[in-house]
Every structure is written in structure tokens, then in C-alpha cells.
Scaffold this motif. Structure first.
Motif, PDB file in Angstrom:
ATOM      1  N   GLY A 145       0.941  -9.020   0.141  1.00  0.00           N
ATOM      2  CA  GLY A 145       1.230  -7.663   0.560  1.00  0.00           C
ATOM      3  C   GLY A 145       0.005  -6.805   0.793  1.00  0.00           C
ATOM      4  N   THR A 146       0.235  -5.705   1.487  1.00  0.00           N
ATOM      5  CA  THR A 146      -0.851  -4.819   1.904  1.00  0.00           C
ATOM      6  C   THR A 146      -1.513  -4.089   0.755  1.00  0.00           C
ATOM      7  OG1 THR A 146       0.781  -3.066   2.328  1.00  0.00           O
ATOM      8  CG2 THR A 146       0.154  -4.461   4.202  1.00  0.00           C
ATOM      9  N   GLY A 147      -0.887  -4.078  -0.418  1.00  0.00           N
ATOM     10  CA  GLY A 147      -1.507  -3.450  -1.576  1.00  0.00           C
ATOM     11  C   GLY A 147      -2.810  -4.121  -1.971  1.00  0.00           C
ATOM     12  N   PHE A 148      -2.944  -5.403  -1.614  1.00  0.00           N
ATOM     13  CA  PHE A 148      -4.163  -6.132  -1.964  1.00  0.00           C
ATOM     14  C   PHE A 148      -5.332  -5.778  -1.045  1.00  0.00           C
ATOM     15  CE2 PHE A 148      -0.920  -8.610  -4.058  1.00  0.00           C
ATOM     16  CZ  PHE A 148      -1.535  -8.939  -5.259  1.00  0.00           C
ATOM     17  N   GLY A 149      -5.044  -5.120   0.058  1.00  0.00           N
ATOM     18  CA  GLY A 149      -6.107  -4.667   0.931  1.00  0.00           C
ATOM     19  C   GLY A 149      -6.391  -3.189   0.781  1.00  0.00           C
ATOM     20  N   ALA A 150      -5.554  -2.495   0.013  1.00  0.00           N
ATOM     21  CA  ALA A 150      -5.721  -1.049  -0.167  1.00  0.00           C
ATOM     22  C   ALA A 150      -6.947  -0.748  -1.012  1.00  0.00           C
ATOM     23  CB  ALA A 150      -4.472  -0.470  -0.830  1.00  0.00           C
ATOM     24  N   ALA A 151      -7.512   0.425  -0.797  1.00  0.00           N
ATOM     25  CA  ALA A 151      -8.663   0.893  -1.594  1.00  0.00           C
ATOM     26  C   ALA A 151      -9.756  -0.161  -1.650  1.00  0.00           C
ATOM     27  CB  ALA A 151      -8.204   1.285  -3.004  1.00  0.00           C
ATOM     28  N   ASP A 152     -10.097  -0.699  -0.480  1.00  0.00           N
ATOM     29  CA  ASP A 152     -11.171  -1.697  -0.364  1.00  0.00           C
ATOM     30  C   ASP A 152     -10.912  -2.951  -1.189  1.00  0.00           C
ATOM     31  OD1 ASP A 152     -12.724  -0.064   1.369  1.00  0.00           O
ATOM     32  OD2 ASP A 152     -13.449   1.067  -0.360  1.00  0.00           O
ATOM     33  N   LEU A 157      -7.387  -4.234  -5.958  1.00  0.00           N
ATOM     34  CA  LEU A 157      -6.397  -5.024  -6.690  1.00  0.00           C
ATOM     35  C   LEU A 157      -6.765  -6.513  -6.675  1.00  0.00           C
ATOM     36  CD1 LEU A 157      -3.732  -4.961  -8.229  1.00  0.00           C
ATOM     37  CD2 LEU A 157      -2.525  -5.148  -6.053  1.00  0.00           C
ATOM     38  N   ALA A 158      -7.124  -7.025  -5.510  1.00  0.00           N
ATOM     39  CA  ALA A 158      -7.493  -8.435  -5.401  1.00  0.00           C
ATOM     40  C   ALA A 158      -8.753  -8.738  -6.200  1.00  0.00           C
ATOM     41  CB  ALA A 158      -7.699  -8.804  -3.934  1.00  0.00           C
ATOM     42  N   THR A 159      -9.701  -7.828  -6.189  1.00  0.00           N
ATOM     43  CA  THR A 159     -10.954  -8.031  -6.919  1.00  0.00           C
ATOM     44  C   THR A 159     -10.729  -8.029  -8.426  1.00  0.00           C
ATOM     45  OG1 THR A 159     -12.217  -6.972  -5.142  1.00  0.00           O
ATOM     46  CG2 THR A 159     -13.286  -7.152  -7.285  1.00  0.00           C
ATOM     47  N   ARG A 160      -9.952  -7.059  -8.914  1.00  0.00           N
ATOM     48  CA  ARG A 160      -9.698  -6.945 -10.352  1.00  0.00           C
ATOM     49  C   ARG A 160      -8.979  -8.162 -10.915  1.00  0.00           C
ATOM     50  NH1 ARG A 160      -6.230  -4.159 -12.299  1.00  0.00           N
ATOM     51  NH2 ARG A 160      -7.023  -4.205 -14.412  1.00  0.00           N
ATOM     52  N   LEU A 161      -8.034  -8.694 -10.150  1.00  0.00           N
ATOM     53  CA  LEU A 161      -7.188  -9.778 -10.661  1.00  0.00           C
ATOM     54  C   LEU A 161      -7.624 -11.155 -10.176  1.00  0.00           C
ATOM     55  CD1 LEU A 161      -3.695  -8.074 -10.171  1.00  0.00           C
ATOM     56  CD2 LEU A 161      -5.101  -8.115 -12.246  1.00  0.00           C
ATOM     57  N   ALA A 162      -8.801 -11.230  -9.586  1.00  0.00           N
ATOM     58  CA  ALA A 162      -9.248 -12.486  -8.967  1.00  0.00           C
ATOM     59  C   ALA A 162      -9.169 -13.671  -9.919  1.00  0.00           C
ATOM     60  CB  ALA A 162     -10.676 -12.315  -8.443  1.00  0.00           C
ATOM     61  N   GLY A 163      -9.456 -13.457 -11.180  1.00  0.00           N
ATOM     62  CA  GLY A 163      -9.445 -14.556 -12.141  1.00  0.00           C
ATOM     63  C   GLY A 163      -8.070 -15.107 -12.446  1.00  0.00           C
ATOM     64  N   ALA A 185      -2.105   3.390  -9.578  1.00  0.00           N
ATOM     65  CA  ALA A 185      -3.410   3.077  -9.012  1.00  0.00           C
ATOM     66  C   ALA A 185      -3.649   1.573  -9.136  1.00  0.00           C
ATOM     67  CB  ALA A 185      -4.496   3.840  -9.757  1.00  0.00           C
ATOM     68  N   PRO A 186      -4.309   0.948  -8.166  1.00  0.00           N
ATOM     69  CA  PRO A 186      -4.547  -0.493  -8.262  1.00  0.00           C
ATOM     70  C   PRO A 186      -5.324  -0.885  -9.516  1.00  0.00           C
ATOM     71  CG  PRO A 186      -5.756   0.481  -6.413  1.00  0.00           C
ATOM     72  CD  PRO A 186      -4.813   1.506  -6.902  1.00  0.00           C
ATOM     73  N   GLU A 187      -6.139   0.037 -10.038  1.00  0.00           N
ATOM     74  CA  GLU A 187      -6.905  -0.244 -11.255  1.00  0.00           C
ATOM     75  C   GLU A 187      -6.010  -0.393 -12.483  1.00  0.00           C
ATOM     76  OE1 GLU A 187      -9.460   2.191  -8.462  1.00  0.00           O
ATOM     77  OE2 GLU A 187      -7.402   2.278  -9.213  1.00  0.00           O
ATOM     78  N   ALA A 188      -4.774   0.097 -12.389  1.00  0.00           N
ATOM     79  CA  ALA A 188      -3.868   0.080 -13.539  1.00  0.00           C
ATOM     80  C   ALA A 188      -2.978  -1.160 -13.587  1.00  0.00           C
ATOM     81  CB  ALA A 188      -2.998   1.334 -13.532  1.00  0.00           C
ATOM     82  N   VAL A 189      -3.025  -1.988 -12.560  1.00  0.00           N
ATOM     83  CA  VAL A 189      -2.155  -3.165 -12.508  1.00  0.00           C
ATOM     84  C   VAL A 189      -2.715  -4.270 -13.403  1.00  0.00           C
ATOM     85  CG1 VAL A 189      -1.114  -4.926 -11.037  1.00  0.00           C
ATOM     86  CG2 VAL A 189      -1.470  -2.602 -10.155  1.00  0.00           C
ATOM     87  N   ASP A 239       0.849  -1.187   0.000  1.00  0.00           N
ATOM     88  CA  ASP A 239       0.000   0.000   0.000  1.00  0.00           C
ATOM     89  C   ASP A 239       0.889   1.242   0.000  1.00  0.00           C
ATOM     90  OD1 ASP A 239      -1.863   1.982   0.373  1.00  0.00           O
ATOM     91  OD2 ASP A 239      -2.762   1.117   2.173  1.00  0.00           O
ATOM     92  N   ALA A 240       0.798   2.043  -1.057  1.00  0.00           N
ATOM     93  CA  ALA A 240       1.621   3.248  -1.181  1.00  0.00           C
ATOM     94  C   ALA A 240       0.888   4.493  -0.698  1.00  0.00           C
ATOM     95  CB  ALA A 240       2.060   3.440  -2.630  1.00  0.00           C
TER      96      ALA A 240
END
Length: 234
Positions: free
Chosen positions: A158-165, A168-174, A142-146, A114-115
Motif C-alpha cells: 500500500g501507498t502508506g509505505f511510500g508516504a513521508a519519504d 514506515l518501510a524504513t522503520r519496519l525493514a527488519g 503517524a508512520p513512526e507510531a506503527v 497514505d492518509a
């Protein structure tokens, strides 16, 4: 071989000592206490192992990215010890250190910290012949850009997957086989990377070590914050 390691780039503070294959570590999630804990922990580990500072072969450190103050602290402490002893430094990416928190069977790891300010630090790591190799550059965005390459399965740490609700985890779940959003880098994992670096002769002069900030501004101005909020709402 005797190496001392510092990792203070996140809310976790850790110091570890490697002595001929044996590792001792101090680790605590201790926001804003890194400066207070790091050197006393180092002295305690050396005393427990019966090792004098002068016996150290090199100092390892997490060079970031992460919290600006934490990254600067690790570099300052490591440089001070190394310069006093005339020893090399072994700087290691904090995102690469974080990748070692993934399960042992994982071969493709997406590390993210998380930055703050609506962004995450991100790096892709792939295990090749037992060695971790970075795939592409470390970035802050932004996590949307990964994005991840098509057709591959990854493990997220890492904590980036919990950032912004958890965007990141939701977008890349597949494309993710699992996520550990609580994972934090540890000095003991740093040593697992620093030991082979030292064996390959990759130590560098203390004055040549540069922090990996990935961005220059520590905090957004009020105008930038308002613009960012307006962009999200628009």
C-alpha cells in the motif's frame, strides 16, 4: 451468484462483476474521476455479461478507510442500487482488500494507505486456514507510531509505505520480507472477500452501512498544520 462491487477509496477507481465464478473488472488510477467512471463501468460490465441489474444478488463495496469523498461515493452508489433492487450490501474493509495484493505465499500482511496530513491508515492481516483475519484494530496514525509484534515476518502493501519519504518501510525493514508501496485496492479482490461473506449470509441492509473514516477531520486547520510542523522540527 451475481455480485457487483465498487472500490473507490483511493486514487484507484475500480468496479467488478462476479457471475457464477467469473469475474470482470474495470480498473484505472484516475484521481477525481471516480464519480464519472463508476456507474458507466458498472453498466458496461453488466451489458458485457448479459446480466440485468435485477439479477444481482447483492452489491459489494469498499467501506474505507481512504479518501473521504471516495469512501462516500462507493457507499452512496451501492446504497442507491441496493435500495432500488431491495438487495443487501456487502461492506468490506479497504485495508483488508488491499492485503490481497500481497504475494500468495504471504501469511502476515501489513496493509497501509497514505492518509495524508502526515498519517497513514494501517491494519494487520493474518491468513489462518486459508482465511484472512484482522489482527488488532484498524488505525490512523503517524508512520513512526506503527509497530509489529516481535518475532514475526510481514509483507507490506500500500501507498502508506511510500508516504513521508518511506518512513514506515524504513522503520519496519527488519520485520518485512518485502514491500509493494505501489499496491492499490481492486474491486476484483474485494469480490474474493465478498463472495464468501454472501455465502455465509453476512449481507446487511443498505441503510445500516457505515463508512470507516477512522478520523473525523478531513483536513488540518492552518493552526494545526503549523503546530504539526513545529512538533516535527522540535
Amino acid at each position: 451468484m451475481k455480485l457487483l462491487a465498487f472500490e473507490t477509496a483511493t486514487e484507484a477507481c475500480s468496479v467488478a462483476l462476479y457471475v457464477d465464478g467469473q469475474v470482470r473488472e474495470r480498473f484505472e488510477v484516475a484521481p477525481r474521476r471516480h464519480a464519472e467512471l463508476s456507474l458507466p463501468w458498472a453498466e458496461a460490465l453488466l451489458a458485457e455479461a448479459g446480466v440485468a441489474r435485477s439479477q444481482l444478488d447483492a452489491i459489494a463495496l469498499g467501506r474505507g478507510p481512504g479518501a473521504f469523498t471516495g469512501v462516500r461515493l462507493a457507499i452512496a452508489i451501492a446504497q442507491g442500487i441496493a435500495l432500488a433492487l431491495d438487495r443487501p450490501l456487502l461492506p468490506v474493509s479497504t485495508l483488508q482488500v488491499l492485503a490481497l495484493r500481497a504475494p500468495a505465499e504471504a501469511t502476515h500482511v501489513l496493509s497501509s494507505i497514505d492518509a495524508r496530513m502526515g498519517e497513514v491508515y494501517v491494519a494487520r492481516q493474518v491468513r489462518v486456514d486459508g482465511q484472512w483475519q484482522r489482527q488488532g484494530e484498524e488505525v490512523v496514525c503517524a508512520p513512526e507510531a506503527v509497530a509489529l509484534p516481535d518475532g514475526s515476518r510481514w509483507y507490506g502493501v500500500g501507498t502508506g509505505f511510500g508516504a513521508a519519504d518511506g518512513v514506515l518501510a524504513t522503520r519496519l525493514a527488519g520485520q518485512l520480507d518485502g514491500v509493494d508501496a505501489q499496491a492499490l485496492p481492486r474491486a476484483s479482490d474485494l469480490l474474493a472477500l465478498a463472495v464468501p461473506m454472501f455465502e455465509r449470509g453476512e449481507g446487511v441492509a443498505p441503510e445500516l452501512v457505515e463508512p470507516a473514516y477512522l478520523r473525523n477531520n478531513v483536513a488540518l486547520t492552518l493552526v494545526e498544520q503549523q503546530a504539526a510542523r513545529a512538533a516535527k522540527q522540535g
